[in-house]
Design a protein around this motif. Structure first.
Motif, PDB file in Angstrom:
ATOM      1  N   PHE A  97       0.833  -1.211   0.000  1.00  0.00           N
ATOM      2  CA  PHE A  97       0.000   0.000   0.000  1.00  0.00           C
ATOM      3  C   PHE A  97       0.867   1.261   0.000  1.00  0.00           C
ATOM      4  CE2 PHE A  97      -2.783  -3.190   2.200  1.00  0.00           C
ATOM      5  CZ  PHE A  97      -3.676  -3.330   1.164  1.00  0.00           C
ATOM      6  N   PHE A  98       2.018   1.180   0.640  1.00  0.00           N
ATOM      7  CA  PHE A  98       2.958   2.308   0.644  1.00  0.00           C
ATOM      8  C   PHE A  98       3.478   2.555  -0.776  1.00  0.00           C
ATOM      9  CE2 PHE A  98       7.125   4.244   2.152  1.00  0.00           C
ATOM     10  CZ  PHE A  98       6.538   5.405   2.623  1.00  0.00           C
ATOM     11  N   ALA A  99       3.771   1.474  -1.496  1.00  0.00           N
ATOM     12  CA  ALA A  99       4.238   1.598  -2.887  1.00  0.00           C
ATOM     13  C   ALA A  99       3.152   2.187  -3.781  1.00  0.00           C
ATOM     14  CB  ALA A  99       4.679   0.232  -3.407  1.00  0.00           C
ATOM     15  N   ILE A 100       1.900   1.776  -3.543  1.00  0.00           N
ATOM     16  CA  ILE A 100       0.773   2.343  -4.312  1.00  0.00           C
ATOM     17  C   ILE A 100       0.656   3.836  -4.019  1.00  0.00           C
ATOM     18  CG2 ILE A 100      -1.747   2.337  -4.562  1.00  0.00           C
ATOM     19  CD1 ILE A 100      -1.614  -0.713  -3.924  1.00  0.00           C
ATOM     20  N   GLN A 101       0.818   4.194  -2.750  1.00  0.00           N
ATOM     21  CA  GLN A 101       0.729   5.607  -2.362  1.00  0.00           C
ATOM     22  C   GLN A 101       1.809   6.437  -3.054  1.00  0.00           C
ATOM     23  OE1 GLN A 101       2.808   7.221   0.636  1.00  0.00           O
ATOM     24  NE2 GLN A 101       1.163   8.186   1.789  1.00  0.00           N
ATOM     25  N   ILE A 102       3.038   5.911  -3.104  1.00  0.00           N
ATOM     26  CA  ILE A 102       4.137   6.638  -3.753  1.00  0.00           C
ATOM     27  C   ILE A 102       3.859   6.799  -5.251  1.00  0.00           C
ATOM     28  CG2 ILE A 102       6.596   6.532  -4.359  1.00  0.00           C
ATOM     29  CD1 ILE A 102       6.976   5.044  -1.648  1.00  0.00           C
ATOM     30  N   ALA A 103       3.315   5.753  -5.881  1.00  0.00           N
ATOM     31  CA  ALA A 103       2.954   5.838  -7.299  1.00  0.00           C
ATOM     32  C   ALA A 103       1.886   6.910  -7.514  1.00  0.00           C
ATOM     33  CB  ALA A 103       2.457   4.481  -7.793  1.00  0.00           C
ATOM     34  N   ALA A 104       0.889   6.937  -6.629  1.00  0.00           N
ATOM     35  CA  ALA A 104      -0.191   7.928  -6.750  1.00  0.00           C
ATOM     36  C   ALA A 104       0.329   9.349  -6.519  1.00  0.00           C
ATOM     37  CB  ALA A 104      -1.310   7.591  -5.762  1.00  0.00           C
ATOM     38  N   ILE A 105       1.217   9.518  -5.538  1.00  0.00           N
ATOM     39  CA  ILE A 105       1.804  10.842  -5.271  1.00  0.00           C
ATOM     40  C   ILE A 105       2.639  11.298  -6.467  1.00  0.00           C
ATOM     41  CG2 ILE A 105       3.519  12.069  -3.860  1.00  0.00           C
ATOM     42  CD1 ILE A 105       2.489  10.518  -1.433  1.00  0.00           C
ATOM     43  N   THR A 106       3.390  10.360  -7.056  1.00  0.00           N
ATOM     44  CA  THR A 106       4.213  10.679  -8.238  1.00  0.00           C
ATOM     45  C   THR A 106       3.334  11.220  -9.369  1.00  0.00           C
ATOM     46  OG1 THR A 106       5.833   8.978  -7.636  1.00  0.00           O
ATOM     47  CG2 THR A 106       5.818   9.715  -9.931  1.00  0.00           C
ATOM     48  N   GLU A 340       7.670  15.658  -9.479  1.00  0.00           N
ATOM     49  CA  GLU A 340       7.591  14.251  -9.085  1.00  0.00           C
ATOM     50  C   GLU A 340       8.975  13.613  -8.930  1.00  0.00           C
ATOM     51  OE1 GLU A 340       6.424  14.293 -13.572  1.00  0.00           O
ATOM     52  OE2 GLU A 340       6.345  15.629 -11.842  1.00  0.00           O
ATOM     53  N   THR A 341       9.936  14.092  -9.762  1.00  0.00           N
ATOM     54  CA  THR A 341      11.313  13.604  -9.628  1.00  0.00           C
ATOM     55  C   THR A 341      11.932  14.116  -8.331  1.00  0.00           C
ATOM     56  OG1 THR A 341      11.505  13.670 -12.031  1.00  0.00           O
ATOM     57  CG2 THR A 341      13.543  13.458 -10.776  1.00  0.00           C
ATOM     58  N   ALA A 342      11.693  15.393  -8.042  1.00  0.00           N
ATOM     59  CA  ALA A 342      12.222  15.986  -6.802  1.00  0.00           C
ATOM     60  C   ALA A 342      11.689  15.244  -5.579  1.00  0.00           C
ATOM     61  CB  ALA A 342      11.836  17.457  -6.735  1.00  0.00           C
ATOM     62  N   TYR A 343      10.397  14.901  -5.599  1.00  0.00           N
ATOM     63  CA  TYR A 343       9.819  14.165  -4.467  1.00  0.00           C
ATOM     64  C   TYR A 343      10.512  12.820  -4.284  1.00  0.00           C
ATOM     65  CZ  TYR A 343       6.819  11.230  -1.717  1.00  0.00           C
ATOM     66  OH  TYR A 343       6.377  10.348  -0.755  1.00  0.00           O
ATOM     67  N   ASN A 344      10.645  12.067  -5.364  1.00  0.00           N
ATOM     68  CA  ASN A 344      11.261  10.741  -5.264  1.00  0.00           C
ATOM     69  C   ASN A 344      12.738  10.818  -4.889  1.00  0.00           C
ATOM     70  OD1 ASN A 344       9.441   8.256  -6.170  1.00  0.00           O
ATOM     71  ND2 ASN A 344       8.758  10.049  -7.308  1.00  0.00           N
ATOM     72  N   LEU A 345      13.420  11.895  -5.279  1.00  0.00           N
ATOM     73  CA  LEU A 345      14.822  12.079  -4.899  1.00  0.00           C
ATOM     74  C   LEU A 345      14.967  12.245  -3.391  1.00  0.00           C
ATOM     75  CD1 LEU A 345      17.834  12.714  -5.419  1.00  0.00           C
ATOM     76  CD2 LEU A 345      17.158  15.110  -5.761  1.00  0.00           C
ATOM     77  N   ILE A 346      14.226  13.186  -2.815  1.00  0.00           N
ATOM     78  CA  ILE A 346      14.356  13.423  -1.360  1.00  0.00           C
ATOM     79  C   ILE A 346      13.818  12.218  -0.590  1.00  0.00           C
ATOM     80  CG2 ILE A 346      13.825  15.020   0.520  1.00  0.00           C
ATOM     81  CD1 ILE A 346      15.592  16.174  -1.689  1.00  0.00           C
ATOM     82  N   HIS A 347      12.803  11.570  -1.133  1.00  0.00           N
ATOM     83  CA  HIS A 347      12.265  10.348  -0.510  1.00  0.00           C
ATOM     84  C   HIS A 347      13.358   9.286  -0.396  1.00  0.00           C
ATOM     85  CE1 HIS A 347       8.986   7.306   0.186  1.00  0.00           C
ATOM     86  NE2 HIS A 347       9.962   6.509  -0.226  1.00  0.00           N
ATOM     87  N   THR A 348      14.071   9.047  -1.487  1.00  0.00           N
ATOM     88  CA  THR A 348      15.099   7.988  -1.471  1.00  0.00           C
ATOM     89  C   THR A 348      16.269   8.372  -0.573  1.00  0.00           C
ATOM     90  OG1 THR A 348      16.202   6.377  -2.883  1.00  0.00           O
ATOM     91  CG2 THR A 348      16.503   8.668  -3.495  1.00  0.00           C
ATOM     92  N   ILE A 349      16.590   9.658  -0.485  1.00  0.00           N
ATOM     93  CA  ILE A 349      17.703  10.091   0.379  1.00  0.00           C
ATOM     94  C   ILE A 349      17.347   9.903   1.849  1.00  0.00           C
ATOM     95  CG2 ILE A 349      18.988  12.125   1.170  1.00  0.00           C
ATOM     96  CD1 ILE A 349      18.961  13.113  -1.750  1.00  0.00           C
ATOM     97  N   LEU A 350      16.178  10.363   2.263  1.00  0.00           N
ATOM     98  CA  LEU A 350      15.789  10.251   3.679  1.00  0.00           C
ATOM     99  C   LEU A 350      15.612   8.800   4.106  1.00  0.00           C
ATOM    100  CD1 LEU A 350      13.382  13.224   4.528  1.00  0.00           C
ATOM    101  CD2 LEU A 350      15.850  13.080   4.676  1.00  0.00           C
ATOM    102  N   PHE A 351      14.963   8.000   3.262  1.00  0.00           N
ATOM    103  CA  PHE A 351      14.786   6.597   3.615  1.00  0.00           C
ATOM    104  C   PHE A 351      16.111   5.830   3.515  1.00  0.00           C
ATOM    105  CE2 PHE A 351      10.335   7.632   3.261  1.00  0.00           C
ATOM    106  CZ  PHE A 351       9.759   6.824   4.227  1.00  0.00           C
ATOM    107  N   SER A 367      13.662  -1.234  -2.092  1.00  0.00           N
ATOM    108  CA  SER A 367      12.624  -1.340  -3.123  1.00  0.00           C
ATOM    109  C   SER A 367      12.514  -0.041  -3.920  1.00  0.00           C
ATOM    110  CB  SER A 367      11.273  -1.697  -2.491  1.00  0.00           C
ATOM    111  OG  SER A 367      10.900  -0.727  -1.532  1.00  0.00           O
ATOM    112  N   HIS A 368      12.619   1.099  -3.218  1.00  0.00           N
ATOM    113  CA  HIS A 368      12.568   2.388  -3.914  1.00  0.00           C
ATOM    114  C   HIS A 368      13.853   2.635  -4.698  1.00  0.00           C
ATOM    115  CE1 HIS A 368      12.282   6.820  -4.456  1.00  0.00           C
ATOM    116  NE2 HIS A 368      11.010   6.533  -4.593  1.00  0.00           N
TER     117      HIS A 368
END
Length: 594
Positions: A97-106, A340-351, A367-368
């Protein structure tokens, strides 16, 4: 002597739903309940991989990127999932569900969405956020990381403020709805996420001119904004916890304080986490495995380029005095860094930082990592930026690079890993633990159904599942009274007098206590991290074996209970009678005398 509301304290709504579904559907004749459960979870993992595929496709604009992400996820499954060897974990329910949420946010962060698409995407984000929160007890900490991602990007003017507000609101609404379903679980109300999101929204109202002024002026405003949000978060969180008298999550903050070097601790609960490998630093051999599939190399390559682009964009945004100019320049410059790229960039750095500090959380990052690396290799924006930097840019080269490199990697993965995966699929494995099976059969045959058992958390969960007997404690650790009970019951492995142990166990109504040689004579952990050592330190006693002790620790006045009871000496037989024994377990019945 105490009842726990399972729906309030444990995230098991998914099992409740599945059990209803099993009874409603006409499938009882064709599939056993355990296989229905297993296949549902495995099916959910297929949805997980599909969500990763879609996210990568949305970011890069080609299905080849999604295919590469899925291949990387499967070939790195040792580091991307635990579902193949620990099926019922809460994270195996939540992460799809977290992966679905990230796809939807993207998708949601794309500019110029149609009104219908906008509304449907918001609905998808809300449903996936709600289901993620409902299925995992660590939901609030993961979503706090996500809220920090939004806060950083909003502060640097890299995301539309209106969309960020929507996402903050969805997080709050989803978590509060879960709180209601969990009978107003106080740990959710006292979460840092709720305090942080409220603080950000309040601070934004107080500082309306945050995104105006010169570079230094805006930088000063940002630092002030950060300070206001931090103070407000801590203030609100403390107020909520005092009102609710909340202590459920204090062990987590004690653990974090000790883990990051803010003073050693003798707290039993914090040390129990510190000594577990899963809560230690990410082992270096993880990167060796990820490099073997070329994932880590690709990830670092893409990360380096996008970080450089992000720093340039952030600097430009802060250098312009009005929102209009900033947004115009951002649109002009961010060829390779769309929202959407900026979001996924900071997401991958923090996680990534979270995974490096706590190994158990690596599954959120790895996974990300598959998504981010595959997106970068297939992204025309990334290749355009790189080829312009080295003065080799033309459209044909971009097309060649974004398709040829992913195809070559896919061929390499198939050649190297496909035979091994086929061999693994052909293996048939079987559970084999005769000592535990013998213990459970004995309990079912030789003890009253209302008998109360004490022992280690993990074993007692099995006793409950296999025999239905009453327990004194349980491996649900997000409850202060259960933590206190567990520490009291674990005195069976400490240096305590038999009458003291008997009094403690009887205070919880215990009829039988189960001792495990694997805990009493533990060698898995180093000295100072064995369960008996943690109990000795918490009790102020010196640890066993060669090695140093803190100078204020004292020699215990009694031998270790779990060892001495086996000698059947009168002080012990007066309180405890052995009724079962095998190579692993010893069961003693408690006398009723006081």
């Amino acid at each position: 002597m105490r009842t726990v509301n399972l729906l309030q304290r444990m995230n098991i709504y998914q099992e409740v739903f599945l059990s209803i579904l099993y009874r409603v559907l006409p499938i009882q004749k064709y599939i056993e309940p355990v296989y229905f459960y297993i296949y549902t979870l495995f099916g959910l993992q297929a949805i997980y991989v599909t969500a990763l595929y879609i996210t990568s496709w949305l970011l890069s604009g080609t299905w080849l990127s999604g295919l590469l992400a899925a291949f990387w996820y499967v070939t790195n499954r040792i580091d991307t999932t635990r579902v193949e060897f620990t099926i019922p974990l809460r994270e195996n329910w939540a992460l799809p569900f977290f992966a679905i949420q990230i796809a939807a946010i993207t998708y949601f962060l794309r500019p110029n969405l149609q009104p219908l698409s906008h509304r449907l995407t918001l609905l998808a984000i809300f449903i996936s956020t709600f289901l993620f929160s409902l299925t995992w007890q660590f939901n609030q900490f993961m979503m706090l990381m996500q809220a920090l991602v939004l806060f950083i990007l909003d502060s640097l003017d890299m995301l539309p403020a209106v969309k960020v507000t929507w996402l903050y609101g969805i997080q709050l609404t989803g978590l509060l709805l879960v709180c209601i379903l969990q009978f107003f679980n106080s740990m959710i109300l006292g979460s840092l996420l709720i305090s942080f999101n409220l603080s950000v929204l309040i601070a934004r109202k107080l500082q309306k001119n945050l995104k105006t002024g010169s570079f230094l002026n805006r930088l000063g405003k940002l630092l002030l904004h950060l300070f206001v949000v931090l103070c407000l978060t801590l203030f609100l969180n403390n107020i909520i916890k005092k009102i609710l008298n909340l202590k459920s999550d204090e062990h987590i903050f004690k653990f974090l304080k000790a883990k990051f070097g803010f003073g050693a601790t003798r707290d039993f609960d914090a040390n129990l986490y510190l000594c577990e490998e899963a809560f230690g630093l990410l082992p270096f051999n993880t990167f060796e495995r990820l490099s073997d599939t070329l994932l880590f190399y690709a990830y670092i390559f893409v990360l380096s380029i996008t970080v450089i682009a992000a720093l340039a964009v952030a600097f430009r945004n802060l250098s312009y005095s009005t929102n209009q100019q900033s947004m115009y320049k951002m649109g002009e410059y961010t060829i390779g860094l769309k929202p959407e790229t900026a979001y996924n960039l900071i997401h991958t750095i923090l996680f990534g930082f979270l995974a490096l500090s706590t190994m158990r959380m690596k599954y959120l990052w790895t996974s990300h990592m598959c998504v981010f690396a595959s997106f970068g290799l297939c992204s025309p924006e990334i290749w355009e930026l790189l080829l312009k930097l080295i003065h080799l840019y033309n459209s044909k080269r971009i097309c060649i690079m974004r398709y040829s490199i992913p195809i070559l990697i896919l061929l390499y993965l198939c050649y190297k890993f496909w035979p091994g995966m086929m061999d693994e699929l052909s293996e048939l494995r079987e559970f084999y633990d005769p000592d535990t099976v013998e213990l459970m059969n004995w309990i079912n045959s030789n003890t009253p159904r209302k008998a109360v058992f004490a022992g280690s958390m993990q074993l007692l969960a099995g006793v409950k599942l296999c025999t239905g007997r009453t327990l004194t404690n349980h491996p649900h650790y997000e409850d202060s009274s259960l933590r206190e009970r567990t520490k009291a019951v674990y005195q069976i492995y400490a240096k305590r007098a038999p009458e003291e142990v008997h009094a403690l166990l009887r205070s919880f109504g215990t009829d039988y206590v189960i001792l495990e040689d694997s805990i009493c004579y533990e060698r898995r952990h180093r000295r100072g991290c064995r369960l008996r050592d943690l109990l000795d330190i918490a009790n102020g006693h010196m640890m066993d074996g060669p090695g140093e002790n803190d100078p204020d620790l004292k020699l215990a006045g009694h031998p270790r209970f779990c060892e001495e009871i086996k000698r059947n000496l009168p002080p012990y037989t007066a309180y405890f009678t052995r009724v079962f024994q095998n190579k692993t377990f010893h069961v003693y019945k408690l006398s009723r005398n006081k």
